[in-house]
Motif scaffolding. Structure first.
Motif, mmCIF file in Angstrom:
data_model
loop_
_atom_site.group_PDB
_atom_site.id
_atom_site.type_symbol
_atom_site.label_atom_id
_atom_site.label_comp_id
_atom_site.label_asym_id
_atom_site.label_seq_id
_atom_site.Cartn_x
_atom_site.Cartn_y
_atom_site.Cartn_z
ATOM 1 N N GLU A 219 -6.786 -21.574 25.046
ATOM 2 C CA GLU A 219 -5.656 -22.114 25.798
ATOM 3 C C GLU A 219 -4.408 -21.253 25.648
ATOM 4 O OE1 GLU A 219 -7.580 -23.789 23.863
ATOM 5 O OE2 GLU A 219 -8.384 -25.540 24.906
ATOM 6 N N ARG A 220 -4.202 -20.670 24.466
ATOM 7 C CA ARG A 220 -2.991 -19.895 24.229
ATOM 8 C C ARG A 220 -2.928 -18.657 25.119
ATOM 9 N NH1 ARG A 220 0.561 -20.577 20.183
ATOM 10 N NH2 ARG A 220 -0.873 -21.846 18.968
ATOM 11 N N GLU A 221 -4.080 -18.180 25.593
ATOM 12 C CA GLU A 221 -4.097 -16.993 26.440
ATOM 13 C C GLU A 221 -3.803 -17.336 27.903
ATOM 14 O OE1 GLU A 221 -7.926 -15.371 25.847
ATOM 15 O OE2 GLU A 221 -7.537 -14.716 23.791
ATOM 16 N N SER A 222 -3.812 -18.602 28.255
ATOM 17 C CA SER A 222 -3.576 -18.984 29.646
ATOM 18 C C SER A 222 -2.107 -19.311 29.867
ATOM 19 C CB SER A 222 -4.447 -20.194 30.003
ATOM 20 O OG SER A 222 -3.983 -21.343 29.303
ATOM 21 N N TRP A 223 -1.785 -19.795 31.056
ATOM 22 C CA TRP A 223 -0.397 -20.116 31.384
ATOM 23 C C TRP A 223 -0.003 -21.486 30.881
ATOM 24 C CZ3 TRP A 223 -0.411 -24.447 34.405
ATOM 25 C CH2 TRP A 223 -1.590 -24.726 35.127
ATOM 26 N N ARG A 224 -0.960 -22.269 30.379
ATOM 27 C CA ARG A 224 -0.629 -23.600 29.885
ATOM 28 C C ARG A 224 -0.136 -23.529 28.434
ATOM 29 N NH1 ARG A 224 -2.630 -27.985 32.659
ATOM 30 N NH2 ARG A 224 -3.971 -27.520 34.451
ATOM 31 N N PRO A 225 0.703 -24.447 28.007
ATOM 32 C CA PRO A 225 1.103 -24.479 26.603
ATOM 33 C C PRO A 225 -0.080 -24.849 25.725
ATOM 34 C CG PRO A 225 1.919 -26.423 27.747
ATOM 35 C CD PRO A 225 1.349 -25.521 28.797
ATOM 36 N N SER A 226 -0.128 -24.328 24.499
ATOM 37 C CA SER A 226 -1.265 -24.574 23.624
ATOM 38 C C SER A 226 -1.247 -25.977 23.045
ATOM 39 C CB SER A 226 -1.289 -23.550 22.485
ATOM 40 O OG SER A 226 -0.088 -23.660 21.729
ATOM 41 N N SER A 227 -0.087 -26.605 22.991
ATOM 42 C CA SER A 227 -0.005 -27.971 22.479
ATOM 43 C C SER A 227 1.259 -28.628 23.030
ATOM 44 C CB SER A 227 0.031 -27.978 20.951
ATOM 45 O OG SER A 227 1.179 -27.294 20.485
ATOM 46 N N ASP A 228 1.276 -29.941 22.962
ATOM 47 C CA ASP A 228 2.461 -30.627 23.477
ATOM 48 C C ASP A 228 3.569 -30.591 22.434
ATOM 49 O OD1 ASP A 228 2.026 -32.663 21.565
ATOM 50 O OD2 ASP A 228 0.655 -33.700 22.919
ATOM 51 N N ALA A 229 4.729 -31.046 22.837
ATOM 52 C CA ALA A 229 5.912 -30.973 21.985
ATOM 53 C C ALA A 229 5.824 -31.895 20.777
ATOM 54 C CB ALA A 229 7.157 -31.316 22.801
ATOM 55 N N ARG A 230 4.837 -32.782 20.742
ATOM 56 C CA ARG A 230 4.715 -33.722 19.628
ATOM 57 C C ARG A 230 3.645 -33.308 18.618
ATOM 58 N NH1 ARG A 230 3.572 -38.840 23.294
ATOM 59 N NH2 ARG A 230 2.275 -37.189 24.218
ATOM 60 N N ARG A 231 3.107 -32.122 18.782
ATOM 61 C CA ARG A 231 2.049 -31.706 17.854
ATOM 62 C C ARG A 231 2.601 -31.663 16.435
ATOM 63 N NH1 ARG A 231 -1.996 -26.415 18.284
ATOM 64 N NH2 ARG A 231 -3.461 -27.178 16.698
ATOM 65 N N PRO A 232 1.956 -32.339 15.485
ATOM 66 C CA PRO A 232 2.530 -32.483 14.142
ATOM 67 C C PRO A 232 2.430 -31.210 13.314
ATOM 68 C CG PRO A 232 0.371 -33.502 14.229
ATOM 69 C CD PRO A 232 0.700 -33.091 15.635
ATOM 70 N N VAL A 233 3.321 -31.120 12.353
ATOM 71 C CA VAL A 233 3.367 -29.955 11.480
ATOM 72 C C VAL A 233 2.188 -29.931 10.520
ATOM 73 C CG1 VAL A 233 4.710 -31.031 9.646
ATOM 74 C CG2 VAL A 233 4.975 -28.588 10.077
ATOM 75 N N THR A 234 1.513 -31.071 10.391
ATOM 76 C CA THR A 234 0.391 -31.151 9.448
ATOM 77 C C THR A 234 -0.903 -30.560 9.981
ATOM 78 O OG1 THR A 234 -0.037 -33.388 10.285
ATOM 79 C CG2 THR A 234 1.320 -33.178 8.284
ATOM 80 N N ASP A 235 -0.944 -30.214 11.262
ATOM 81 C CA ASP A 235 -2.160 -29.570 11.787
ATOM 82 C C ASP A 235 -2.383 -28.256 11.054
ATOM 83 O OD1 ASP A 235 -2.572 -31.623 13.479
ATOM 84 O OD2 ASP A 235 -2.331 -30.479 15.341
ATOM 85 N N PRO A 236 -3.641 -27.902 10.764
ATOM 86 C CA PRO A 236 -3.910 -26.727 9.915
ATOM 87 C C PRO A 236 -3.597 -25.407 10.610
ATOM 88 C CG PRO A 236 -5.962 -27.600 10.772
ATOM 89 C CD PRO A 236 -4.884 -28.574 11.173
ATOM 90 N N LEU A 237 -3.249 -24.431 9.789
ATOM 91 C CA LEU A 237 -3.045 -23.051 10.225
ATOM 92 C C LEU A 237 -3.968 -22.131 9.435
ATOM 93 C CD1 LEU A 237 0.827 -22.627 10.605
ATOM 94 C CD2 LEU A 237 -0.883 -22.239 12.391
ATOM 95 N N GLN A 238 -4.351 -21.046 10.072
ATOM 96 C CA GLN A 238 -5.193 -20.045 9.405
ATOM 97 C C GLN A 238 -4.752 -18.659 9.826
ATOM 98 O OE1 GLN A 238 -9.611 -20.447 8.762
ATOM 99 N NE2 GLN A 238 -9.676 -18.786 10.253
ATOM 100 N N LEU A 239 -4.578 -17.787 8.856
ATOM 101 C CA LEU A 239 -4.243 -16.384 9.141
ATOM 102 C C LEU A 239 -5.485 -15.542 8.877
ATOM 103 C CD1 LEU A 239 -0.977 -14.529 8.330
ATOM 104 C CD2 LEU A 239 -3.148 -13.397 7.927
ATOM 105 N N THR A 240 -5.915 -14.808 9.902
ATOM 106 C CA THR A 240 -7.125 -13.988 9.823
ATOM 107 C C THR A 240 -6.805 -12.554 10.232
ATOM 108 O OG1 THR A 240 -8.457 -15.902 10.432
ATOM 109 C CG2 THR A 240 -9.522 -13.754 10.557
ATOM 110 N N VAL A 241 -7.145 -11.612 9.369
ATOM 111 C CA VAL A 241 -6.942 -10.198 9.672
ATOM 112 C C VAL A 241 -8.176 -9.674 10.404
ATOM 113 C CG1 VAL A 241 -6.547 -7.901 8.698
ATOM 114 C CG2 VAL A 241 -5.483 -9.908 7.642
ATOM 115 N N SER A 242 -7.972 -9.044 11.532
ATOM 116 C CA SER A 242 -9.095 -8.462 12.285
ATOM 117 C C SER A 242 -9.613 -7.240 11.543
ATOM 118 C CB SER A 242 -8.646 -8.069 13.689
ATOM 119 O OG SER A 242 -8.173 -9.189 14.394
ATOM 120 N N TRP A 243 -10.935 -7.176 11.377
ATOM 121 C CA TRP A 243 -11.538 -6.059 10.646
ATOM 122 C C TRP A 243 -12.855 -5.701 11.318
ATOM 123 C CZ3 TRP A 243 -9.238 -3.233 6.966
ATOM 124 C CH2 TRP A 243 -10.007 -2.298 6.279
ATOM 125 N N HIS A 244 -12.953 -4.486 11.865
ATOM 126 C CA HIS A 244 -14.145 -4.055 12.593
ATOM 127 C C HIS A 244 -14.878 -2.915 11.894
ATOM 128 C CE1 HIS A 244 -12.621 -6.562 15.823
ATOM 129 N NE2 HIS A 244 -11.479 -5.901 15.804
#
Length: 432
Positions: A219-244
């Protein structure tokens, strides 16, 4: 032409003689070569160094500085111009490949050095102090919000991307990481209005990482927003380094929110590992390309050897076909000579029998017939026709004669050329 050196070998070359004497070897000016040295952090002798050295006066020499993080160990100067496939492969077969690059500093030693350079990394709770990348994203988001508020019709195109608590937290993490990296003069950038991937440049290396929901789709690659304005801060995040490239033991590439710990306390480790990843990426890339270059040269040498062997094999077969054709021609001549002599004997026998015959044929008729018959014998006589002097050409790979049977080393040339016998062979092989 492309030239490759290790940093130490290139440094020694630059200090072996004046740069104006070295530059012509690479087909460039001394000014261009000096600029290239500065770009690759190779110090050059100061002004008057060579004159003082020649006069026996004391001079100041510099040591080769340590290779910068993410900088190439192998220095490449110039490039090969395409000259056709054969010329290119010949050059690759004959060129001397330098030894593989050496990296004496271990992964843990690199990590300790980077940790000292990075220093303390603080999670910045506000967005008043912004990194350029984050500032650009927020300014574009602000413009979309203003356009939406000014319009009587709300369009999906004008929805803000970073209004939710979740997205604000994500921007704060990015901002903290980028500001910490900026202290090391490491640049960062993002592509797109609502990016999920971000890139930093560590020396000559580019490290791409993603900071997003671990279950995020496209969704983030399209023209639509990835989440609504009420998306909570508690939703998980993950940082991934690309490695080929080939995996490196001990190099961490993923950090995620957990039940007991969030990503924020891990910022110090994340920033350090991003820089370390840039250094290890350059190492892995150089080792990979060196191994690929060595393999390429070995493959080209083997292919050239196989082509040479194939050419020799075809030449042997060609000579064998010609020899078979010569022997076949010799046997044909021998058969033709026998037929010619048999014809002459037959003519003489007919003339003798006619003279003693009770009802002989007239002399005119016999003379006419014998003249014609003798002419036929002369025509097929190889000695009279000098057919033995005719050149024998290669009948070609498709020749049936060449496919009659397989040649073994124990066979003589006569056996190779001798055709398979069949009844009445001597009188049915007249090729005229």
């Amino acid at each position: 032409m492309e030239h490759q050196f290790s940093r130490k070998a290139f440094f020694d070359l630059m200090w072996s003689k004046p740069i104006k004497d070295i530059a012509p070897d690479f087909g460039i000016s001394d000014v261009a070569l000096a600029k290239f040295c500065r770009k690759n952090e190779i110090p050059l002798p100061g002004r008057g160094y060579w004159a003082k050295l020649q006069a026996g006066k004391p001079v100041m020499a510099f040591a080769l500085p340590a290779r910068g993080l993410g900088r190439h160990e192998t220095i490449t100067l110039g490039r090969d111009e395409w000259q056709g496939r054969e010329a290119q492969e010949k050059r690759e077969r004959e060129q001397e490949i330098p030894p593989p690059p050496e990296f004496p500093e271990t992964l843990e030693e690199v990590r300790i050095r980077v940790t000292k350079l990075v220093g303390k990394v603080t999670y910045i709770k506000g967005l008043e102090r912004r990194h350029r990348v984050v500032a650009t994203l927020l300014e574009e988001d602000k413009a979309r919000t203003e356009k939406r508020n000014a319009s009587s019709y709300h369009s999906f195109y004008d929805e803000p991307f970073f209004a939710s608590p979740y997205e604000r937290r994500r921007l704060k993490l990015l901002n903290s990481i980028f500001l910490a990296l900026a202290k090391l003069d490491i640049k960062a950038h993002a592509q797109g209005k609502n990016p999920k991937d971000f890139t930093i440049h560590v020396g000559d290396s580019s490290v791409t990482f993603k900071l997003d929901d671990p279950k995020a789709k496209t969704e983030r690659e399209s023209w639509r927003p990835s989440s609504d304005a009420r998306r909570p801060v508690t939703d998980p995040l993950q940082l991934t380094v690309s490695w080929h490239l080939e995996k490196i033991d001990g190099l961490r590439l993923v950090w995620s929110d957990g039940k007991e710990v969030a990503i924020e306390p891990l910022l110090q480790e994340i920033v350090v590992e991003l820089v370390v990843a840039g250094e290890m990426q350059v190492r892995a890339s150089e080792l990979y390309h060196h191994a690929r270059r060595v393999k390429r040269k070995a493959d080209l040498i083997e292919e050239a050897r196989q082509r040479e062997e194939e050419a020799k094999r075809k030449e042997r077969l060609r000579l064998q076909r010609i020899e078979r054709a010569r022997i076949e021609h010799l046997l044909d001549d021998a058969m033709s000579l026998r037929m010619a002599n048999d014809l002459r004997a037959y003519i003489q026998a007919v003339l003798t029998a006619n003279r003693t015959s009770a009802e002989p044929v007239s002399d005119d008729e016999m003379a006419e017939w014998s003249a014609w018959a003798l002419a036929q014998a002369e025509r097929i006589d190889p000695i009279q026709a000098r057919s033995f002097l005719l050149p024998v050409e290669d009948p070609g790979e498709e020749s049936k004669k060449a496919e009659v049977r397989t040649i073994t080393p124990s066979q003589s040339d006569l056996e190779v050329g001798k055709p398979v016998w069949h009844p009445n062979q001597w009188y049915t092989r007249l090729h005229r």
